[in-house]
Design a protein around this motif. Structure first.
Motif, PDB file in Angstrom:
ATOM      1  N   ASN A 165      37.142  31.873  51.511  1.00 39.33           N
ATOM      2  CA  ASN A 165      36.963  33.308  51.631  1.00 39.33           C
ATOM      3  C   ASN A 165      38.005  34.028  50.794  1.00 39.33           C
ATOM      4  O   ASN A 165      39.183  33.704  50.830  1.00 39.33           O
ATOM      5  CB  ASN A 165      37.102  33.694  53.105  1.00 39.33           C
ATOM      6  CG  ASN A 165      37.015  35.174  53.314  1.00 39.33           C
ATOM      7  OD1 ASN A 165      38.035  35.848  53.307  1.00 39.33           O
ATOM      8  ND2 ASN A 165      35.800  35.684  53.497  1.00 39.33           N
ATOM      9  N   MET A 166      37.569  35.020  50.004  1.00 41.88           N
ATOM     10  CA  MET A 166      38.471  35.658  49.052  1.00 41.88           C
ATOM     11  C   MET A 166      39.649  36.306  49.742  1.00 41.88           C
ATOM     12  O   MET A 166      40.785  36.216  49.281  1.00 41.88           O
ATOM     13  CB  MET A 166      37.693  36.668  48.218  1.00 41.88           C
ATOM     14  CG  MET A 166      36.704  36.029  47.255  1.00 41.88           C
ATOM     15  SD  MET A 166      35.972  37.227  46.122  1.00 41.88           S
ATOM     16  CE  MET A 166      34.989  38.200  47.255  1.00 41.88           C
ATOM     17  N   GLU A 185      38.056  37.173  40.101  1.00 42.55           N
ATOM     18  CA  GLU A 185      37.038  37.623  41.043  1.00 42.55           C
ATOM     19  C   GLU A 185      37.551  37.663  42.480  1.00 42.55           C
ATOM     20  O   GLU A 185      37.035  38.410  43.312  1.00 42.55           O
ATOM     21  CB  GLU A 185      35.785  36.746  40.955  1.00 42.55           C
ATOM     22  CG  GLU A 185      36.035  35.263  41.167  1.00 42.55           C
ATOM     23  CD  GLU A 185      36.249  34.503  39.862  1.00 42.55           C
ATOM     24  OE1 GLU A 185      35.932  33.289  39.838  1.00 42.55           O
ATOM     25  OE2 GLU A 185      36.738  35.117  38.887  1.00 42.55           O
ATOM     26  N   ASP A 186      38.581  36.861  42.787  1.00 44.09           N
ATOM     27  CA  ASP A 186      39.163  36.904  44.122  1.00 44.09           C
ATOM     28  C   ASP A 186      39.802  38.259  44.416  1.00 44.09           C
ATOM     29  O   ASP A 186      39.937  38.647  45.584  1.00 44.09           O
ATOM     30  CB  ASP A 186      40.217  35.811  44.283  1.00 44.09           C
ATOM     31  CG  ASP A 186      39.631  34.410  44.190  1.00 44.09           C
ATOM     32  OD1 ASP A 186      38.485  34.227  44.630  1.00 44.09           O
ATOM     33  OD2 ASP A 186      40.309  33.511  43.674  1.00 44.09           O
ATOM     34  N   LEU A 187      40.209  38.972  43.373  1.00 44.91           N
ATOM     35  CA  LEU A 187      40.840  40.275  43.529  1.00 44.91           C
ATOM     36  C   LEU A 187      39.915  41.409  43.081  1.00 44.91           C
ATOM     37  O   LEU A 187      40.365  42.541  42.893  1.00 44.91           O
ATOM     38  CB  LEU A 187      42.150  40.310  42.730  1.00 44.91           C
ATOM     39  CG  LEU A 187      43.143  39.180  43.043  1.00 44.91           C
ATOM     40  CD1 LEU A 187      44.417  39.358  42.241  1.00 44.91           C
ATOM     41  CD2 LEU A 187      43.448  39.104  44.523  1.00 44.91           C
ATOM     42  N   HIS A 188      38.649  41.081  42.889  1.00 45.39           N
ATOM     43  CA  HIS A 188      37.625  42.052  42.481  1.00 45.39           C
ATOM     44  C   HIS A 188      37.963  42.681  41.133  1.00 45.39           C
ATOM     45  O   HIS A 188      37.746  43.874  40.921  1.00 45.39           O
ATOM     46  CB  HIS A 188      37.448  43.134  43.544  1.00 45.39           C
ATOM     47  CG  HIS A 188      37.084  42.608  44.902  1.00 45.39           C
ATOM     48  ND1 HIS A 188      37.033  43.419  46.015  1.00 45.39           N
ATOM     49  CD2 HIS A 188      36.778  41.351  45.335  1.00 45.39           C
ATOM     50  CE1 HIS A 188      36.698  42.686  47.075  1.00 45.39           C
ATOM     51  NE2 HIS A 188      36.537  41.426  46.675  1.00 45.39           N
ATOM     52  N   LEU A 189      38.467  41.867  40.214  1.00 45.49           N
ATOM     53  CA  LEU A 189      38.820  42.325  38.874  1.00 45.49           C
ATOM     54  C   LEU A 189      37.875  41.719  37.848  1.00 45.49           C
ATOM     55  O   LEU A 189      37.384  40.600  38.024  1.00 45.49           O
ATOM     56  CB  LEU A 189      40.258  41.922  38.516  1.00 45.49           C
ATOM     57  CG  LEU A 189      41.374  42.534  39.352  1.00 45.49           C
ATOM     58  CD1 LEU A 189      42.717  41.939  38.932  1.00 45.49           C
ATOM     59  CD2 LEU A 189      41.390  44.046  39.210  1.00 45.49           C
ATOM     60  N   ALA A 190      37.657  42.464  36.770  1.00 46.64           N
ATOM     61  CA  ALA A 190      36.870  41.975  35.646  1.00 46.64           C
ATOM     62  C   ALA A 190      37.542  42.421  34.362  1.00 46.64           C
ATOM     63  O   ALA A 190      38.170  43.490  34.320  1.00 46.64           O
ATOM     64  CB  ALA A 190      35.442  42.504  35.703  1.00 46.64           C
ATOM     65  N   TYR A 195      44.602  49.118  43.834  1.00 53.33           N
ATOM     66  CA  TYR A 195      44.221  47.703  43.922  1.00 53.33           C
ATOM     67  C   TYR A 195      42.857  47.595  44.601  1.00 53.33           C
ATOM     68  O   TYR A 195      42.673  48.069  45.721  1.00 53.33           O
ATOM     69  CB  TYR A 195      45.299  46.961  44.719  1.00 53.33           C
ATOM     70  CG  TYR A 195      44.904  45.611  45.231  1.00 53.33           C
ATOM     71  CD1 TYR A 195      44.603  44.562  44.378  1.00 53.33           C
ATOM     72  CD2 TYR A 195      44.841  45.378  46.617  1.00 53.33           C
ATOM     73  CE1 TYR A 195      44.240  43.316  44.868  1.00 53.33           C
ATOM     74  CE2 TYR A 195      44.496  44.129  47.113  1.00 53.33           C
ATOM     75  CZ  TYR A 195      44.191  43.113  46.237  1.00 53.33           C
ATOM     76  OH  TYR A 195      43.847  41.864  46.722  1.00 53.33           O
ATOM     77  N   PRO A 196      41.853  46.972  43.939  1.00 54.21           N
ATOM     78  CA  PRO A 196      40.495  46.941  44.499  1.00 54.21           C
ATOM     79  C   PRO A 196      40.187  45.725  45.357  1.00 54.21           C
ATOM     80  O   PRO A 196      39.084  45.611  45.888  1.00 54.21           O
ATOM     81  CB  PRO A 196      39.638  46.919  43.239  1.00 54.21           C
ATOM     82  CG  PRO A 196      40.446  46.101  42.270  1.00 54.21           C
ATOM     83  CD  PRO A 196      41.883  46.451  42.563  1.00 54.21           C
ATOM     84  N   GLY A 197      41.134  44.795  45.456  1.00 57.82           N
ATOM     85  CA  GLY A 197      40.841  43.525  46.093  1.00 57.82           C
ATOM     86  C   GLY A 197      41.006  43.529  47.609  1.00 57.82           C
ATOM     87  O   GLY A 197      41.248  44.568  48.225  1.00 57.82           O
ATOM     88  N   PRO A 198      40.885  42.359  48.205  1.00 60.48           N
ATOM     89  CA  PRO A 198      41.012  42.222  49.663  1.00 60.48           C
ATOM     90  C   PRO A 198      42.383  42.694  50.151  1.00 60.48           C
ATOM     91  O   PRO A 198      43.406  42.464  49.518  1.00 60.48           O
ATOM     92  CB  PRO A 198      40.835  40.718  49.890  1.00 60.48           C
ATOM     93  CG  PRO A 198      40.109  40.222  48.697  1.00 60.48           C
ATOM     94  CD  PRO A 198      40.575  41.075  47.558  1.00 60.48           C
TER      95      PRO A 198
END
Length: 247
Positions: free
Chosen positions: A5-6, A46-51, A240-243
């Motif tokens: 799980n991210m 992708e674990d941090l919702h980055l591209a 920061y967009p991640g979890p």
């Protein structure tokens, strides 16, 4: 097999960092640091919702120089979490951007590339009086000089293991984005704190006349001069967009 799980992965990194750097002089520090390195090596963009990002429309319309020059900061920082013992966040570098040569006084650090390619030059400061020769003439009238060991200059990608620094090894480094934008997850322990002697200092490499067509081999001893922060370098902030991380 499915990935973890991210949220749990970056949460586990933060918890391990807290455990590791809570007692950096303790007997289990080496083992805890190794575990943290293993966890950090698993993290992907992708674990941090980055591209990866391309140049902005405004930047693409600007002619000459780096596409972001004068439009957006060359480097942005996404804060994830911070305690008294460590800080963690993401640095995003535009194509062609450089984080100039700087130090991390009394600090440990770990850097994991999330996307793109970074060229990282690492150096150690040498004890006062270790210089075999005086500074080159180019240092005249400049700021304070110090002798350093230029240890390495390597390329790092998402497939590379984390880049590590300690209070005494690879403590000075310069980070360049190569052939496009790049991002890396960054852990510093303890965080910068000017009130406790952990302020960031910038340096410039002093080189004598070139000895030949090939660059000098590494490692080698060099002179550095302390400089103000470069006028073309500044760091902006982004959410920061991640979890979410809870400590």
């Amino acid at each position: 097999m499915p990935r973890d799980n991210m949220a749990s992965l970056i949460q586990r990194v933060a918890r391990q960092a807290r455990l590791t750097f809570r007692s950096p002089a303790g007997p289990a520090f080496g083992e805890n640091l190794h575990r943290l390195q293993q966890l950090l090596d698993e993290v992907r963009a992708e674990d941090l919702h980055l591209a990866p990002r391309g140049p902005s429309a405004a930047a693409a319309a600007a002619g000459g120089g780096p596409p972001w020059a004068g439009v957006v900061p060359p480097v942005s920082y996404m804060h994830i979490c911070e305690t008294e013992s460590f800080s963690m966040g993401v640095f995003l570098l535009r194509s062609g951007a450089c984080i100039p040569l700087h130090d991390h006084p009394g600090m440990n650090g770990m850097l994991k590339v999330l996307y793109g390619t970074l060229r990282i030059a690492c150096m150690d400061t040498l004890p006062a009086g270790a210089a075999a020769a005086p500074p080159p003439p180019a240092a005249a009238g400049s700021g304070p000089c110090l002798r350093a060991l230029f240890r390495s200059r390597q390329h790092y990608t998402p497939a590379s293991p984390p880049c590590l620094l300690s209070p005494h090894t690879d403590n000075l480094h310069q980070i360049d984005a190569v052939d496009g934008p790049a991002a890396f997850l960054d852990i510093l322990a303890p965080p910068y704190d000017p009130q406790h002697g952990r302020d960031c200092h910038y340096y410039r490499l002093l080189e004598g006349p070139p000895a030949g067509a090939e660059p000098p081999a590494l490692p080698r001893e060099v002179w550095l001069v302390e400089t103000p922060q470069a006028a073309d370098f500044w760091c902006g902030g982004e959410p920061y967009p991640g979890p979410r991380v809870c400590l």
